[in-house]
Design an enzyme around this catalytic site. Structure first.
Site, PDB file in Angstrom:
ATOM      1  N   ASP A 107      18.125  23.693  24.246  1.00  0.00           N
ATOM      2  CA  ASP A 107      17.848  24.243  25.564  1.00  0.00           C
ATOM      3  C   ASP A 107      16.342  24.488  25.659  1.00  0.00           C
ATOM      4  O   ASP A 107      15.769  25.179  24.811  1.00  0.00           O
ATOM      5  CB  ASP A 107      18.611  25.570  25.731  1.00  0.00           C
ATOM      6  CG  ASP A 107      19.187  25.725  27.117  1.00  0.00           C
ATOM      7  OD1 ASP A 107      18.420  25.557  28.076  1.00  0.00           O
ATOM      8  OD2 ASP A 107      20.388  26.031  27.238  1.00  0.00           O
ATOM      9  N   ASP A 221      16.127  24.076  31.294  1.00  0.00           N
ATOM     10  CA  ASP A 221      16.550  25.244  32.051  1.00  0.00           C
ATOM     11  C   ASP A 221      15.727  25.448  33.328  1.00  0.00           C
ATOM     12  O   ASP A 221      14.493  25.386  33.286  1.00  0.00           O
ATOM     13  CB  ASP A 221      16.354  26.464  31.142  1.00  0.00           C
ATOM     14  CG  ASP A 221      16.892  27.741  31.753  1.00  0.00           C
ATOM     15  OD1 ASP A 221      18.114  27.861  31.858  1.00  0.00           O
ATOM     16  OD2 ASP A 221      16.082  28.615  32.133  1.00  0.00           O
ATOM     17  N   GLU A 275      18.402  21.194  34.570  1.00  0.00           N
ATOM     18  CA  GLU A 275      19.187  22.108  35.396  1.00  0.00           C
ATOM     19  C   GLU A 275      18.395  22.399  36.664  1.00  0.00           C
ATOM     20  O   GLU A 275      17.295  22.937  36.605  1.00  0.00           O
ATOM     21  CB  GLU A 275      19.459  23.420  34.653  1.00  0.00           C
ATOM     22  CG  GLU A 275      20.388  24.324  35.460  1.00  0.00           C
ATOM     23  CD  GLU A 275      20.156  25.814  35.250  1.00  0.00           C
ATOM     24  OE1 GLU A 275      21.091  26.588  35.452  1.00  0.00           O
ATOM     25  OE2 GLU A 275      19.022  26.216  34.912  1.00  0.00           O
ATOM     26  N   HIS A 348      27.918  28.178  30.894  1.00  0.00           N
ATOM     27  CA  HIS A 348      27.855  29.596  30.525  1.00  0.00           C
ATOM     28  C   HIS A 348      27.488  30.498  31.699  1.00  0.00           C
ATOM     29  O   HIS A 348      27.389  31.708  31.522  1.00  0.00           O
ATOM     30  CB  HIS A 348      26.837  29.762  29.399  1.00  0.00           C
ATOM     31  CG  HIS A 348      25.453  29.381  29.853  1.00  0.00           C
ATOM     32  ND1 HIS A 348      25.113  28.100  30.183  1.00  0.00           N
ATOM     33  CD2 HIS A 348      24.351  30.128  30.075  1.00  0.00           C
ATOM     34  CE1 HIS A 348      23.854  28.070  30.578  1.00  0.00           C
ATOM     35  NE2 HIS A 348      23.364  29.284  30.518  1.00  0.00           N
ATOM     36  N   ASP A 349      27.243  29.932  32.869  1.00  0.00           N
ATOM     37  CA  ASP A 349      26.812  30.730  34.026  1.00  0.00           C
ATOM     38  C   ASP A 349      27.882  30.868  35.097  1.00  0.00           C
ATOM     39  O   ASP A 349      27.604  31.434  36.164  1.00  0.00           O
ATOM     40  CB  ASP A 349      25.591  30.071  34.695  1.00  0.00           C
ATOM     41  CG  ASP A 349      24.340  30.146  33.843  1.00  0.00           C
ATOM     42  OD1 ASP A 349      24.193  31.120  33.087  1.00  0.00           O
ATOM     43  OD2 ASP A 349      23.513  29.229  33.944  1.00  0.00           O
TER      44      ASP A 349
HETATM   45  C1  GLC Z   1      19.496  29.164  33.767  1.00  0.00           C
HETATM   46  C2  GLC Z   1      20.444  29.509  32.640  1.00  0.00           C
HETATM   47  C3  GLC Z   1      20.859  30.936  32.781  1.00  0.00           C
HETATM   48  C4  GLC Z   1      19.635  31.797  32.692  1.00  0.00           C
HETATM   49  C5  GLC Z   1      18.568  31.367  33.698  1.00  0.00           C
HETATM   50  C6  GLC Z   1      17.255  31.963  33.360  1.00  0.00           C
HETATM   51  O1  GLC Z   1      20.094  29.212  35.003  1.00  0.00           O
HETATM   52  O2  GLC Z   1      21.522  28.630  32.632  1.00  0.00           O
HETATM   53  O3  GLC Z   1      21.805  31.322  31.834  1.00  0.00           O
HETATM   54  O4  GLC Z   1      19.985  33.126  32.944  1.00  0.00           O
HETATM   55  O5  GLC Z   1      18.372  29.986  33.704  1.00  0.00           O
HETATM   56  O6  GLC Z   1      16.717  31.389  32.211  1.00  0.00           O
END
Ligand code: GLC
Length: 578
Positions: A107, A221, A275, A348-349
């Site tokens: 990540d 991320d 992402e 995970h979100d």
């Molecule tokens: C992304 C991650 C999340 C995190 C956010 C800030 O959306 O998937 O879990 O809280 O970024 O890093």
């Protein structure tokens, strides 16, 4: 190299054929009894992953971190969080995966760092070069305060009206420096100032360091947030997330991504998935492929917002308020527009997919396997989130104290403060539908009190259904969700049409069935999913087939000819067409 020069993109890169499995290390397997998952715990389960048949592991952050956002606030990119183990443990994991022909992607969290990162500590004391590593600004005079603001000096409010994605304002005041800094997420996650070339160079150095260790790529991320509108102007105050038009897909995003690609990624045979929480399908399409920025695929969220209320994902939508026709339209648009998609319905979100898109009660097994069929038969790289392979479900968070996730807590606090709710009880049903914590409850390996995840006190509660839903039971039952996943992965491996084939939707207006074909030259596969709790009849207007061969189905025995049978609740069948 300028962006106009096309990139070389192989038609059949290894990551197109791969199935990815996402591990949230804190919740996967605890080897030392401290209640927190760790890397040796993952090493113990490498054979398990191999047996399932997945090809790539995406490891959520394992770097040193004060854990205000479970590792997404990185204090040191080059060391491993103590609770998770050591660099030697991590190296052992990489070796164990590679020895079995699996790969590892890390990540990459570079929109922000932890406020304890050395760069931020030096920046807040204006230490030489580091002074402009983050977005620092003077506050505005308090008289102008027509928006919510965080605590600062009495006569000051935040420099602009932007909201943090985690609730509250996107600015905090720093006593030491006497200025405000920007954080799109938690106050402990200050945003890096990507306009500063020194920041970009340092980040590139961190990326290069991990690539040199032999990893196979990155999940990037919040990568759509790197570039912000020049001058950081106020956002439209009526927006659900004020300021987001200025902090997502900013003017220099393409340039930054392309720079990362040219300087680092392009020299390695790795995969990347960005992402992009706020990307339109068009923006995602623009980042990938020969004319893109060097990303291989993007997590684009249109389909994940199918059940969102008017005010975005945290709007108070009624649980389960979405239509199959809508999901089909969104997904089909993505299949058409994106050269290659990242296929996911969980991570995970977000809540557990069977609780959200299926029926986690009466038809848990049928709907979990239907969803699996969907994920593994669309065009793109499928992502399986830990625990989905055994049909793990949402939990019941009975009080605010049982919750850990800063996003959930921030949202509850905002609602309480606005007077929208009186107590936790008013929002419990919604939290039980929506919270990020559902995905983070410990992996259920067996039926024991610690679910085989830990011998100690787990950091987040174990779902009460552990005695029924666990890996041990799933492995022992050939008809389980787990074995269905394994067979589906094998099928996808064997049928190139399921990987590279063209996608075509059938019966777009049918309110229960999601049916499509995948065609690669003369190979044709038909997927029929009854995405409902009622029987359904398949009456395609345009399907011509001389015969049907069942390749896999989730009901033991599947209808030999789907055009001449009723499909049972959540029945899923994949056919080879003659
Ligand atoms: C992304 C991650 C999340 C995190 C956010 C800030 O959306 O998937 O879990 O809280 O970024 O890093």
């Amino acid at each position: 190299m300028s962006r106009s020069e096309p990139l070389e993109r192989p038609d059949r890169a290894w990551w197109k054929k791969a199935v990815v499995y996402q591990i949230y290390p804190r919740s996967f397997n605890d080897s030392d009894g401290d209640g927190v998952g760790d890397i040796p715990g993952i090493v113990e389960k490498v054979d398990y992953l191999d047996r399932l048949g997945v090809d790539v592991i995406w490891l959520c952050p394992v770097y040193d971190s004060p854990n205000h956002d479970n590792g997404y606030d990185i204090r040191d990119y080059r060391s491993i969080l103590d609770e998770f183990g050591t660099m030697a443990d991590w190296e052992e994991l990489l070796e164990a995966l590679h020895a079995r022909g699996m790969r590892l992607i890390m990540d990459l969290v570079v929109n922000h760092t932890s406020s304890e990162h050395e760069w931020f500590r030096r920046s807040r004391r204006r230490d030489g070069n580091y002074e402009d590593y983050y977005h620092w600004k003077e506050g505005r005079p308090a008289v102008a305060a027509d928006y919510e603001t965080a605590d600062g000096p009495d006569d000051e409010v935040a420099p602009n009206n932007w909201d943090s994605i985690f609730g509250g304002p996107a600015w905090s005041y720093d006593e030491e420096r006497g200025q405000w800094y920007l954080h799109i997420f938690d106050p402990h996650q200050p945003d890096l100032n990507w306009r500063n070339p020194d920041v970009r160079e340092d980040v590139t150095g961190e990326i290069e360091w991990w690539l040199e260790k032999g990893i196979d790529g990155f999940r990037m991320d919040a990568i759509d947030l790197l570039s912000k509108t020049e001058g950081l102007p106020d956002g439209d105050p009526d927006d659900a997330l004020v300021g987001s038009e200025h902090y997502s897909h900013g003017p220099r995003l393409h340039e930054y991504l392309r720079e990362i690609y040219d300087d680092t990624l392009s020299n390695y045979d790795v995969m990347t998935v960005g992402e992009m929480g706020m990307a339109s399908v068009e923006a995602a399409a623009d980042s990938i492929g020969a004319d893109g920025d060097g990303l291989d695929m993007v997590f684009q969220f249109d389909h994940m917002n199918v059940d969102a209320g008017e005010n975005g994902p945290w709007g108070r939508a009624e649980p389960g308020d979405w239509e199959v026709t809508e999901l089909k339209a969104i997904v089909s648009r993505k299949q058409r527009r994106l050269e290659w998609d990242a296929l996911f319905l969980s991570n995970h979100d977000v809540p557990r997919l069977v609780s959200r898109f299926g029926d986690d009660d009466r038809y848990r097994k049928e709907s979990a396997t239907l969803i699996a069929t969907f994920l593994l038969t669309m065009r793109g790289t499928p992502y399986i989130y830990q625990g989905d392979e055994i049909g793990m479900t949402n939990a019941d968070f009975r009080s605010r104290e049982e919750i850990d996730d800063p996003q959930t807590l921030g949202t509850i606090d905002d609602l309480l403060e606005d007077g929208a709710i009186d107590s936790y009880e008013d929002v419990r049903e919604f939290v039980n539908y929506r919270s990020r914590d559902h995905a983070r409850t410990p992996m259920q390996w067996d039926g024991s009190p610690g679910a085989g995840f830990t011998d100690g006190e787990p950091w987040l509660k174990v779902n009460e259904n552990r005695s029924r839903i666990n890996v041990e039971a799933a492995l022992a039952d050939e008809a389980s969700i787990w074995h269905y996943y394994r067979r589906l992965i094998e099928l996808r491996d064997a049928e190139d049409a399921l990987v590279y084939g063209e996608y075509a939707l059938l019966c777009p207006d049918d309110e229960q069935l999601f049916a499509y074909t995948r065609t690669l030259e003369d190979e044709r596969v038909l997927v029929v999913l009854n995405w409902s709790a009622e029987p359904a009849t398949f009456e395609p207007a345009t399907l011509e087939a001389a015969g049907f061969e069942v390749l896999i189905g989730n009901y033991g025995e599947s209808p030999a000819d789907p055009t001449d049978a009723e499909l049972r609740p959540y029945e899923a069948v994949v056919y080879g067409l003659a």
